[in-house]
Design an enzyme around this catalytic site. Structure first.
Site: not given
Ligand code: AMP
Length: 282
Positions: A30-31, A33-34, A37, A147, A176, A184-185
């Site tokens: 969903m962008g 990015l950290h 991602h 993730g 991560v 991370m989020s």
């Molecule tokens: P999102 O953009 O939050 O929807 O996440 C996209 C993908 O990145 C999903 O598969 C998440 O599980 C993964 N992801 C997000 N944060 C982390 C993290 N801290 N460590 C590992 N994977 C992550």
């Protein structure tokens, strides 16, 4: 790197790569990015010839009182990061492209959403399963990376791929964390300074649980009690759930059940207006 926002063009590009014999790996996001991602992307690049990333804040997975409108966005920066990491293409559709007027077909799992985050976010997993199915059909990858940060989501995607006979290998990547342990989020951006430091209690309560199991505690109730105490020590934290459950079914360990195998400890809290989740295998 191609930047593509039309479904037709994305599929045509993937088909062309496939015709050339290239293997495709897909990382949906969903962008904003950290490093979490980026770790998924790095893993993806090891696993196939071409990496395709999607950036789409999916309205179908947000409830009416959730943060769809304020979800952090930084498309230009995200595209630079994808370019730097060597993505072959980034798919950035808008909501109208993914859910045109008249849209009415959803993918729904019957059991896995009845646990953990599904209880307080009733449309979330229907939205996730639907958008991931659509993205798989559009991007046509051989493999896709998710993730473990979203453990329930990963479990559900694996189940959906089995149930619907989708010919896609699902790869899971460990959580991560920041140097101090916070998972991370993208939503961490919402946290003010004091919330950012309170947020450390999530990881700390999981570490404490792991430590208790390592020193012989087998009673999930005692571990949950300890975790709740740690989280409740901060008045700003409102617990949504803290659960110890079976890794495959996500069923809570029953009354009197012992921890005699690896189990998932998962938690979700509201910290001010921000919803945070974390988990660990005990
Ligand atoms: P999102 O953009 O939050 O929807 O996440 C996209 C993908 O990145 C999903 O598969 C998440 O599980 C993964 N992801 C997000 N944060 C982390 C993290 N801290 N460590 C590992 N994977 C992550």
């Amino acid at each position: 790197m191609k930047i593509i926002s039309s479904i037709k063009e994305m599929t045509a590009h993937s088909e062309e790569l496939r015709r050339k014999g290239r293997t495709l790996v897909f990382v949906p996001t969903m962008g904003f990015l950290h490093k979490g991602h980026l770790t998924l992307m790095e893993e993806g690049k090891k696993q196939a010839d071409d990496l395709i990333v999607s950036i789409f804040v999916n309205p179908a997975q947000f409830g009416p009182n959730e943060d769809l409108d304020t979800y952090p966005r930084a498309l230009e920066r995200d595209l630079e990061l994808c370019e730097k990491i060597g993505a072959a293409a980034v798919f950035t559709p808008d909501a109208g492209e993914m859910y045109p007027e008249g849209f009415q077909t959803y993918v729904e799992l019957t059991r896995l959403p009845l646990h953990l985050c599904g209880l307080s976010r009733p449309v979330f997993f229907r939205g996730v399963a639907t958008v991931v199915t659509k993205l798989f059909n559009i991007v046509r990858p051989h493999k896709a990376v998710f993730g473990q940060k979203d453990f329930q989501q990963l479990t559900l995607i694996r189940q959906m791929v089995r149930d619907l006979s989708l010919n896609i290998e699902i790869i899971g990547v460990p959580i991560v964390r920041e140097a101090d342990g916070l998972a991370m989020s993208s939503r961490n951006k919402y946290l003010n300074e004091s919330e950012r430091s309170d947020a450390l209690l999530l990881h700390q309560s999981l570490l404490k649980a792991k430590e208790m199991v390592a020193s012989g505690e087998k009673n999930p109730a005692r571990i949950l009690e300890q975790a709740r105490q740690i989280l409740n020590s901060c008045p700003g934290i409102k617990i949504d759930y803290v659960s110890i459950c079976d890794i495959a079914t996500l069923d809570n360990l029953g009354e009197g059940e012992r921890i005699d195998r690896p189990v998932l400890m998962a938690l979700a809290v509201m910290l001010g207006k921000t919803r945070l989740i974390d988990n660990m295998i005990l």
